[in-house]
Design an enzyme around this catalytic site. Structure first.
Site, PDB file in Angstrom:
ATOM      1  N   PRO A  62      -2.298  -6.962  16.816  1.00 18.56           N
ATOM      2  CA  PRO A  62      -2.562  -5.635  17.387  1.00 18.56           C
ATOM      3  C   PRO A  62      -3.571  -5.717  18.523  1.00 18.56           C
ATOM      4  O   PRO A  62      -4.471  -6.549  18.511  1.00 18.56           O
ATOM      5  CB  PRO A  62      -3.131  -4.838  16.207  1.00 18.56           C
ATOM      6  CG  PRO A  62      -2.631  -5.548  15.003  1.00 18.56           C
ATOM      7  CD  PRO A  62      -2.558  -6.992  15.369  1.00 18.56           C
ATOM      8  N   CYS A  63      -3.409  -4.830  19.480  1.00 23.23           N
ATOM      9  CA  CYS A  63      -4.272  -4.919  20.665  1.00 23.23           C
ATOM     10  C   CYS A  63      -4.833  -3.575  21.109  1.00 23.23           C
ATOM     11  O   CYS A  63      -5.306  -3.448  22.225  1.00 23.23           O
ATOM     12  CB  CYS A  63      -3.504  -5.550  21.810  1.00 23.23           C
ATOM     13  SG  CYS A  63      -1.867  -4.868  22.056  1.00 23.23           S
TER      14      CYS A  63
END
Length: 742
Positions: A511-512
């Site tokens: 996830p970013c």
């Protein structure tokens, strides 16, 4: 003329523009309130004008302070101003004005529609006697009530717009046959970012139905939805601004580093001064462009007897290091690669490991430079011809040219660096029959499709979102999917490894959202930190699997100062595990996908295996980019059986609240996991799930499961298939063979 006079004149012009804007806004408030006969119910003119006056006084003071800082009327030393921030502020002000006007236009349209409806209803009952007056009265009351409610919504939008430091993207919509876009799809500041092939967070800002909420998963294993490229309504311009900001931030650090001074001193002493890369910015990176030093690289080697030359009574040996005085009391280390004459040699620059990006500590960052892989490194392709008379004695701490190569950040390629060994130093040990891979944060399978196109065998995919898992299984027959979080998989790996077998390659796209360049929070929230910490799991995965190669993918926001320690810690720990690392930025449009989508990639390989090369562009020329119209030409709109042709709808139109319309002759902005999909370039609607998937290069037979919100999310979170294919091809080139010591 004072060098700052132009900047002062510009600020004075902006103050004049601000005064004009203030006057127009005050007139707008007056006109708006005077048109409302029920204005007392919603706020008085004085309230509007007082708020407007305070707001513009505050902005004017900021400009006046900047003018003073530049030494208006004095000889004071000007202060360093962040002009990127000023440009962003001006854009936000312009968008606020646009949103105010659009809101009132929407209100006027709604009010007119209600009045026409009332007139039609009254006319249809004009032949009736006594009930007519009651009906008319009822209709009038209904219209008045609806009009009040609409006016109230407009006032709330304006109040929210005035009271917020950034644009609040608020809108109202009506239900239609297709699923309606929820207002929460527009997040403040567009903080959401594209979590390519990552897992959905349980604290995702997207509000869904109770059915979807029940499917959400814990934070530490959840899929994130986000987008790095959709910062504001002015998408491409703001994206360029963010990249420019990152470049400026990093280049300032690079230019002030010891390594930069060493390079400059080295080039000054060369017989032929090497030219820097012919690259202006990230747009021109093809993955293979490096410093071109034709004279040094093409020089004919001089046959030195025994690999050494005696010059003025001093002995110089091939592959040995020597000190070189670069002026100002500074000495640098160079290594002799070979001789070009009896008085000159082709040399490469050598620096201490502690002067590379991993060896430097930045104040305020959660990073400790407590590891030295080797005492010195050679600088990648920093080669020049140097007169032997410029060389001094051998340094005490390094005798021979170090084996480890460091590719430094440079102007034009500031987002690219690496630690690796010469590709010719590896010994092949036969062909590899099959490349077995693990897919972490698999999502709906974008990267997996890319690897399959290069004959990788995905032995297992790890994904936590139920609908994404269903999509994976439906389109990849026989694929084994671990339905759970990555942390649990790592804990279970020792048991699972008996069934999985030896792993050659790992793909890891965590996830970013917290890394987002659109996330302007200077202090990292607990939510962002929890999601960012998932990126560190690549270290545990590599350690557990002992894979030959790996790819880590995320967003450019990893380069932000508040995030860069994650990247540095990952690289440091991988070096400790005896792996090589090469970081670069790739754009999907350069590889045949019909969208821009720049992403951060980290290529990883064991010390006994060549580091994968950065994929060469397949569409290097902007004229060769695949346009939206070309991408959509593969769709058969007359095929009623084509899946996922459903689309979201909205009362908003392009230009409102950041909603855009695609340009048929250009590439699209990044396909997004959240917010409103862009409008079709010709039809007056949002693009469908299938069209969004086409921009991601998914084949038309690829089916997405779940409700429409889930389908859009899966597509937006995926890695573009053609980009993934080119990355896989680079890995395949390396893993086609086995290597000694692997």
């Amino acid at each position: 003329m004072d060098e700052n006079e132009g900047r002062r004149r510009n600020i004075r012009d902006r103050i004049s523009e601000l005064e004009k804007e203030r006057h127009e806004t005050l007139q707008f408030d007056k006109r708006f309130t005077s048109n409302d006969e029920n204005v007392d119910s919603f706020g008085k003119l004085e309230v509007f004008q007082e708020g407007t006056q305070q707001k513009y006084n505050k902005r004017k003071k900021v400009l006046e302070d900047e003018l003073k800082a530049l030494g208006e009327g004095t000889n004071e030393q000007p202060l360093l101003l962040d002009h990127h921030s000023l440009r962003c502020k001006r854009r936000r002000l312009n968008r606020k004005r646009t949103n105010r006007r659009n809101s009132v236009e929407s209100y006027d349209h709604t009010r007119s529609r209600e009045e026409n409806k009332c007139q039609r209803d009254v006319g249809s009952q004009s032949d009736r006697d006594s009930p007519t007056s009651e009906c008319d009265s009822g209709r009038d009351n209904e219209c008045s009530s609806s009009e009040k409610q609409t006016r109230k919504e407009v006032i709330e939008i304006l109040d929210s717009s005035d009271s917020s430091d950034d644009d609040d993207q608020i809108h109202t919509e009506r239900n239609v046959d297709a699923e309606v876009i929820d207002s929460s799809d527009l997040d403040d500041d567009e903080v959401n970012e594209e979590g390519n092939d990552s897992q959905l967070s349980g604290e995702d800002n997207i509000q869904e139905s109770s059915e979807n909420l029940a499917q959400q998963t814990p934070l530490d294993s959840g899929r994130m939805e986000s987008d790095d490229d959709h910062f504001d309504s002015d998408d491409d311009e703001d994206e360029d601004d963010v990249r420019s900001e990152l470049r400026k931030e990093n280049m300032n650090r690079i230019e002030e580093s010891k390594l930069s001074m060493a390079v400059q001193g080295f080039r000054q002493k060369s017989v032929e001064v090497p030219q820097p890369p012919d690259i202006d910015d990230i747009d021109d990176i093809d993955g293979s462009s490096q410093t071109s030093i034709a004279i040094a690289n093409d020089a004919i080697p001089f046959e030195a007897e025994g690999g050494e030359v005696i010059h003025h009574g001093e002995r110089f040996r091939k592959n040995h290091c020597y000190l070189m005085d670069t002026g100002g009391g500074n000495q640098e280390i160079v290594g002799i690669l070979d001789f070009v004459s009896d008085h000159a040699a082709r040399c490469i620059l050598v620096v201490r490991f502690e002067d590379t990006i991993i060896g430097i500590e930045d104040e305020g960052l959660e990073y400790k430079a407590d590891y030295i892989h080797e005492s010195h490194v050679q600088i990648y392709k920093e080669v020049s011809i140097v007169e032997l008379s410029e060389l001094g004695e051998e340094p005490e701490d390094v005798k021979e040219i170090p084996k480890l190569i460091y590719e430094p950040q440079r102007d034009g390629i500031w987002c690219q660096f690496g630690y690796f060994y010469n590709e010719h130093s590896f010994i092949q040990a036969g062909r590899r029959n099959q490349i077995k891979s693990l897919e972490f944060f698999a999502g709906c399978g974008g990267s997996l499709q890319g690897y399959h196109s290069c004959n990788f065998k995905t032995v297992m995919a790890i994904e936590n979102d139920d609908m994404a898992v269903k999509t994976l299984k439906a389109n990849n027959e026989g694929l084994r999917v671990y339905e759970g979080c990555v942390r649990d998989f790592i804990k279970d790996y020792d048991t699972l490894s008996f069934a999985i077998g030896k792993i050659d390659h790992v793909h890891f796209s965590p996830p970013c959202k917290g890394f987002s360049t659109a996330n302007r929070n200077e202090i990292m929230s607990d939510n962002d930190r929890a999601n960012n910490d998932l990126s560190l799991l690549i270290i545990d995965v590599v350690r557990k699997t002992s894979c030959a190669t790996a790819v880590f993918e995320n967003v450019l926001g990893m380069w932000r100062r508040k995030n860069v320690h994650y990247m540095k810690n990952i690289v440091k720990e991988l070096l400790k595990l005896n792996y090589q690392v090469r970081c670069a930025t790739l754009k999907a449009c350069d590889y045949g996908d019909a969208q821009k989508r720049p992403r951060f990639f980290m290529f990883i390989s064991k010390n006994s295996i060549p580091i994968p090369s950065i994929p060469a562009k397949t569409h290097a020329d902007t004229n060769s980019y695949v346009t939206v119209e070309e991408a959509f030409s593969s769709l058969d709109y007359n095929d009623g059986a084509m899946e996922n042709m459903n689309f979201k709808t909205s009362d908003l139109r392009p230009g409102q609240h950041g909603l855009i319309r695609l340009d048929s002759q250009k590439i699209a902005p990044s396909v997004r996991a959240s917010s409103i999909p862009p409008f079709h370039y010709k039809e007056d609607r949002c693009i469908s799930v299938r069209e969004a998937a086409t921009l991601q290069s998914f084949p038309t037979y690829y089916i997405f499961h779940g409700n429409i919100t889930s389908q859009y999310r899966q597509v937006g979170n995926a890695i573009p298939v053609k980009l993934a294919s080119n990355v896989a091809r680079s890995i395949q080139t390396v893993l086609a063979h086995k290597y000694e010591g692997e």
